[in-house]
Design an enzyme around this catalytic site. Structure first.
Site, mmCIF file in Angstrom:
data_model
loop_
_atom_site.group_PDB
_atom_site.id
_atom_site.type_symbol
_atom_site.label_atom_id
_atom_site.label_comp_id
_atom_site.label_asym_id
_atom_site.label_seq_id
_atom_site.Cartn_x
_atom_site.Cartn_y
_atom_site.Cartn_z
ATOM 1 N N GLY A 76 0.839 -1.185 0.000
ATOM 2 C CA GLY A 76 0.000 0.000 0.000
ATOM 3 C C GLY A 76 0.875 1.237 0.000
ATOM 4 C CD GLN A 136 3.686 5.505 2.809
ATOM 5 O OE1 GLN A 136 2.668 4.967 2.393
ATOM 6 N NE2 GLN A 136 4.756 4.816 3.181
ATOM 7 C CB CYS A 151 6.160 1.648 6.936
ATOM 8 S SG CYS A 151 5.480 3.173 6.273
ATOM 9 C CG LEU A 152 6.917 1.133 0.674
ATOM 10 C CD1 LEU A 152 6.252 1.531 -0.642
ATOM 11 C CD2 LEU A 152 8.027 0.121 0.425
ATOM 12 C CG HIS A 182 0.355 0.361 7.409
ATOM 13 N ND1 HIS A 182 1.424 -0.138 8.120
ATOM 14 C CD2 HIS A 182 0.881 1.305 6.581
ATOM 15 C CE1 HIS A 182 2.536 0.481 7.749
ATOM 16 N NE2 HIS A 182 2.236 1.363 6.805
ATOM 17 C CD GLU A 183 -0.908 1.977 3.094
ATOM 18 O OE1 GLU A 183 -0.547 3.169 2.983
ATOM 19 O OE2 GLU A 183 -0.097 1.045 3.232
ATOM 20 C CG HIS A 230 0.817 6.025 6.084
ATOM 21 N ND1 HIS A 230 2.004 6.538 6.565
ATOM 22 C CD2 HIS A 230 1.085 4.747 5.721
ATOM 23 C CE1 HIS A 230 2.943 5.602 6.502
ATOM 24 N NE2 HIS A 230 2.414 4.497 5.997
HETATM 25 NI NI NI Z 1 3.364 2.699 5.617
#
Ligand code: NI
Length: 185
Positions: free
Chosen positions: A49, A54, A102-103, A144-145, A148
């Site tokens: 995701g 991000q 997480c990226l 999770h998304e 963010h």
């Molecule tokens: Ni993340």
């Protein structure tokens, strides 16, 4: 499609709550392009995701997709999904801990408690209303998304930072940690 730079832990953009997207903006070429660029960036970085902060955009939009590496081996798979202005609520009280990364937080994994089942309401990339239930890994990725979009990172959700592991050690020690923890209960 362009690959976008991914913001990293410490950048204030990841801590900024995102503004809702006005529905009339969804079909505009600039916004559709943002969705395409986010999708390309998520796939290039092999994320499950990616949320707008991000890629330095504080709007309530995220993309989600998980591909089974080997469908035979039962790996989780989530179809490609765009969620705009998402709202989630828990179904039942079951909370499950599992590993997340997480990226924006390179090479770390940690155990994060999440609702096992949720109801999701959002707008899709065509501006139409979406309403669906998600469970297990799918529900985890959505939570999770959506976090963010509220300036929340998985680290904030961890109950015990002792499970935080570098990817290099995770392969060897991740499962051991879970086993030890279960025994200790
Ligand atoms: Ni993340």
């Amino acid at each position: 499609m362009r690959l976008l730079q991914v913001s990293k832990l410490g950048n204030p953009v990841l801590r900024t709550p995102c503004a809702p997207v006005p529905p009339e903006e969804i079909l505009r070429p600039e916004f559709q392009e943002l969705i395409d660029d986010m999708t390309a960036t998520m796939r290039e970085n092999r994320g499950a995701g990616l949320a707008a902060p991000q890629v330095f955009v504080t709007r309530q939009v995220c993309v989600i997709e998980a591909r089974a590496e080997d469908p035979e081996d039962g790996d989780p798979e989530i179809p490609f999904l765009v969620l705009i202005n998402p709202e989630i609520s828990a179904i039942g009280d079951e909370v499950v801990e599992d590993w997340e990364g997480c990226l924006s937080i390179d090479d770390l994994r940690g155990l994060v408690p999440r609702h096992q089942k949720i109801q999701v309401k959002a707008l899709g990339r065509d501006g139409k209303k979406l309403s669906f239930k998600a469970a297990k890994f799918f529900a985890r990725v959505v939570q999770h998304e959506v976090d963010h979009l509220n300036g929340v990172l998985f680290l904030d959700r961890m109950k015990d930072l002792k499970s935080l592991m570098h990817l290099q050690e995770f392969a060897r020690h991740g499962r051991d940690y879970e086993t030890r923890r279960r025994r200790a209960r």
